[in-house]
Design a protein around this motif. Structure first.
Motif, PDB file in Angstrom:
ATOM      1  N   THR A  86       5.251   8.311  -5.970  1.00 52.45           N
ATOM      2  CA  THR A  86       4.756   9.681  -6.103  1.00 52.45           C
ATOM      3  C   THR A  86       3.242   9.791  -6.039  1.00 52.45           C
ATOM      4  O   THR A  86       2.710  10.894  -6.016  1.00 52.45           O
ATOM      5  CB  THR A  86       5.216  10.285  -7.444  1.00 52.45           C
ATOM      6  N   GLY A  87       2.553   8.666  -6.071  1.00 51.19           N
ATOM      7  CA  GLY A  87       1.095   8.714  -6.088  1.00 51.19           C
ATOM      8  C   GLY A  87       0.546   9.082  -7.456  1.00 51.19           C
ATOM      9  O   GLY A  87      -0.579   9.563  -7.571  1.00 51.19           O
ATOM     10  N   ALA A  88       1.343   8.868  -8.500  1.00 52.13           N
ATOM     11  CA  ALA A  88       0.881   9.169  -9.863  1.00 52.13           C
ATOM     12  C   ALA A  88      -0.348   8.321 -10.184  1.00 52.13           C
ATOM     13  O   ALA A  88      -0.453   7.178  -9.747  1.00 52.13           O
ATOM     14  CB  ALA A  88       1.993   8.895 -10.871  1.00 52.13           C
ATOM     15  N   PRO A  89      -1.268   8.887 -10.944  1.00 54.01           N
ATOM     16  CA  PRO A  89      -2.522   8.186 -11.243  1.00 54.01           C
ATOM     17  C   PRO A  89      -2.341   7.081 -12.273  1.00 54.01           C
ATOM     18  O   PRO A  89      -2.764   7.194 -13.411  1.00 54.01           O
ATOM     19  CB  PRO A  89      -3.418   9.302 -11.781  1.00 54.01           C
ATOM     20  N   LEU A  90      -1.710   6.009 -11.881  1.00 58.12           N
ATOM     21  CA  LEU A  90      -1.469   4.881 -12.771  1.00 58.12           C
ATOM     22  C   LEU A  90      -2.587   3.867 -12.588  1.00 58.12           C
ATOM     23  O   LEU A  90      -3.034   3.611 -11.469  1.00 58.12           O
ATOM     24  CB  LEU A  90      -0.115   4.238 -12.433  1.00 58.12           C
ATOM     25  N   ARG A  91      -3.013   3.280 -13.691  1.00 60.44           N
ATOM     26  CA  ARG A  91      -4.019   2.228 -13.591  1.00 60.44           C
ATOM     27  C   ARG A  91      -3.467   1.070 -12.777  1.00 60.44           C
ATOM     28  O   ARG A  91      -2.269   0.957 -12.561  1.00 60.44           O
ATOM     29  CB  ARG A  91      -4.395   1.727 -14.978  1.00 60.44           C
ATOM     30  N   SER A  92      -4.332   0.190 -12.379  1.00 57.43           N
ATOM     31  CA  SER A  92      -3.903  -0.980 -11.620  1.00 57.43           C
ATOM     32  C   SER A  92      -2.858  -1.760 -12.401  1.00 57.43           C
ATOM     33  O   SER A  92      -2.930  -1.859 -13.618  1.00 57.43           O
ATOM     34  CB  SER A  92      -5.093  -1.896 -11.339  1.00 57.43           C
ATOM     35  N   VAL A  93      -1.905  -2.288 -11.663  1.00 58.16           N
ATOM     36  CA  VAL A  93      -0.878  -3.120 -12.301  1.00 58.16           C
ATOM     37  C   VAL A  93      -1.470  -4.503 -12.557  1.00 58.16           C
ATOM     38  O   VAL A  93      -2.487  -4.871 -11.975  1.00 58.16           O
ATOM     39  CB  VAL A  93       0.391  -3.202 -11.429  1.00 58.16           C
ATOM     40  N   PRO A  94      -0.846  -5.285 -13.423  1.00 55.18           N
ATOM     41  CA  PRO A  94      -1.376  -6.619 -13.712  1.00 55.18           C
ATOM     42  C   PRO A  94      -1.540  -7.457 -12.445  1.00 55.18           C
ATOM     43  O   PRO A  94      -0.792  -7.296 -11.475  1.00 55.18           O
ATOM     44  CB  PRO A  94      -0.320  -7.229 -14.633  1.00 55.18           C
ATOM     45  N   ALA A  95      -2.506  -8.353 -12.492  1.00 53.30           N
ATOM     46  CA  ALA A  95      -2.794  -9.199 -11.327  1.00 53.30           C
ATOM     47  C   ALA A  95      -1.594 -10.045 -10.925  1.00 53.30           C
ATOM     48  O   ALA A  95      -1.480 -10.457  -9.774  1.00 53.30           O
ATOM     49  CB  ALA A  95      -3.994 -10.091 -11.618  1.00 53.30           C
ATOM     50  N   SER A  96      -0.682 -10.295 -11.866  1.00 50.35           N
ATOM     51  CA  SER A  96       0.502 -11.097 -11.540  1.00 50.35           C
ATOM     52  C   SER A  96       1.481 -10.347 -10.645  1.00 50.35           C
ATOM     53  O   SER A  96       2.390 -10.939 -10.088  1.00 50.35           O
ATOM     54  CB  SER A  96       1.203 -11.550 -12.816  1.00 50.35           C
ATOM     55  N   LEU A  97       1.279  -9.038 -10.502  1.00 49.15           N
ATOM     56  CA  LEU A  97       2.109  -8.243  -9.594  1.00 49.15           C
ATOM     57  C   LEU A  97       1.316  -7.936  -8.339  1.00 49.15           C
ATOM     58  O   LEU A  97       0.135  -7.631  -8.405  1.00 49.15           O
ATOM     59  CB  LEU A  97       2.522  -6.936 -10.248  1.00 49.15           C
ATOM     60  N   ASP A  98       1.968  -7.972  -7.249  1.00 48.77           N
ATOM     61  CA  ASP A  98       1.334  -7.633  -5.977  1.00 48.77           C
ATOM     62  C   ASP A  98       2.106  -6.476  -5.398  1.00 48.77           C
ATOM     63  O   ASP A  98       3.185  -6.651  -4.844  1.00 48.77           O
ATOM     64  CB  ASP A  98       1.381  -8.848  -5.040  1.00 48.77           C
ATOM     65  N   VAL A  99       1.607  -5.253  -5.579  1.00 44.15           N
ATOM     66  CA  VAL A  99       2.293  -4.052  -5.116  1.00 44.15           C
ATOM     67  C   VAL A  99       1.788  -3.749  -3.714  1.00 44.15           C
ATOM     68  O   VAL A  99       0.589  -3.552  -3.512  1.00 44.15           O
ATOM     69  CB  VAL A  99       2.048  -2.874  -6.060  1.00 44.15           C
ATOM     70  N   ARG A 100       2.699  -3.720  -2.762  1.00 42.53           N
ATOM     71  CA  ARG A 100       2.335  -3.475  -1.365  1.00 42.53           C
ATOM     72  C   ARG A 100       3.129  -2.325  -0.794  1.00 42.53           C
ATOM     73  O   ARG A 100       4.227  -2.045  -1.236  1.00 42.53           O
ATOM     74  CB  ARG A 100       2.645  -4.714  -0.523  1.00 42.53           C
ATOM     75  N   THR A 101       2.568  -1.669   0.179  1.00 40.43           N
ATOM     76  CA  THR A 101       3.233  -0.600   0.890  1.00 40.43           C
ATOM     77  C   THR A 101       3.447  -1.032   2.324  1.00 40.43           C
ATOM     78  O   THR A 101       2.524  -1.491   2.972  1.00 40.43           O
ATOM     79  CB  THR A 101       2.387   0.689   0.848  1.00 40.43           C
ATOM     80  N   TYR A 102       4.685  -0.893   2.785  1.00 42.73           N
ATOM     81  CA  TYR A 102       5.037  -1.227   4.163  1.00 42.73           C
ATOM     82  C   TYR A 102       5.536   0.031   4.853  1.00 42.73           C
ATOM     83  O   TYR A 102       6.157   0.873   4.225  1.00 42.73           O
ATOM     84  CB  TYR A 102       6.146  -2.280   4.215  1.00 42.73           C
ATOM     85  N   GLY A 103       5.304   0.127   6.133  1.00 37.67           N
ATOM     86  CA  GLY A 103       5.845   1.255   6.898  1.00 37.67           C
ATOM     87  C   GLY A 103       5.140   2.538   6.558  1.00 37.67           C
ATOM     88  O   GLY A 103       3.973   2.559   6.239  1.00 37.67           O
ATOM     89  N   GLY A 104       5.868   3.607   6.611  1.00 38.21           N
ATOM     90  CA  GLY A 104       5.294   4.906   6.296  1.00 38.21           C
ATOM     91  C   GLY A 104       6.058   5.982   7.022  1.00 38.21           C
ATOM     92  O   GLY A 104       6.976   5.728   7.779  1.00 38.21           O
ATOM     93  N   ALA A 105       5.686   7.210   6.750  1.00 32.60           N
ATOM     94  CA  ALA A 105       6.348   8.336   7.393  1.00 32.60           C
ATOM     95  C   ALA A 105       6.056   8.341   8.873  1.00 32.60           C
ATOM     96  O   ALA A 105       4.944   8.033   9.301  1.00 32.60           O
ATOM     97  CB  ALA A 105       5.869   9.634   6.746  1.00 32.60           C
ATOM     98  N   LYS A 106       7.062   8.632   9.654  1.00 34.83           N
ATOM     99  CA  LYS A 106       6.881   8.689  11.110  1.00 34.83           C
ATOM    100  C   LYS A 106       7.098  10.081  11.610  1.00 34.83           C
ATOM    101  O   LYS A 106       7.806  10.847  11.086  1.00 34.83           O
ATOM    102  CB  LYS A 106       7.848   7.739  11.798  1.00 34.83           C
TER     103      LYS A 106
END
Length: 106
Positions: A86-106
């Protein structure tokens, strides 16, 4: 060690912006209903895999979650994925997590 929590860009924004307070305190079923998402189990057994957002062209957004994890871990990862979704304003996740975005709206 880095853990990948892939997400896919999509347009699942609730009618009103999702606040961090709401994201962290709402009962999970309510939160998922607000963003049009549902949890589905996946048989991915890699211990580094914590979850994934799958946004089909039609229908509900799916949060694919591995089975056999603690309720706390599952709840936490779902909320992180909903924040990314949703794009909620969440602080950065811990460094042990790697949150990535793939693809996108076409």
């Amino acid at each position: 060690m880095s853990t990948t929590v892939p997400t896919r860009t999509c347009e699942n924004s609730p009618a009103t912006p999702l606040t961090v307070d709401r994201l962290l305190s709402a009962p999970l079923p309510e939160l998922l209903a607000e963003v049009g998402a549902e949890i589905v189990d996946t048989n991915v057994s890699d211990p580094k895999f914590l979850g994934q957002v799958v946004k089909p062209r039609t229908g509900a957004t799916l949060l694919a979650m591995p089975t056999g994890r603690s309720a706390f871990e599952r709840d936490t990862v779902v909320r992180i994925l909903v924040a990314k979704l949703t794009g909620a304003p969440l602080r950065s996740v811990p460094a042990s997590l790697d949150v990535r975005t793939y693809g996108g709206a076409k």
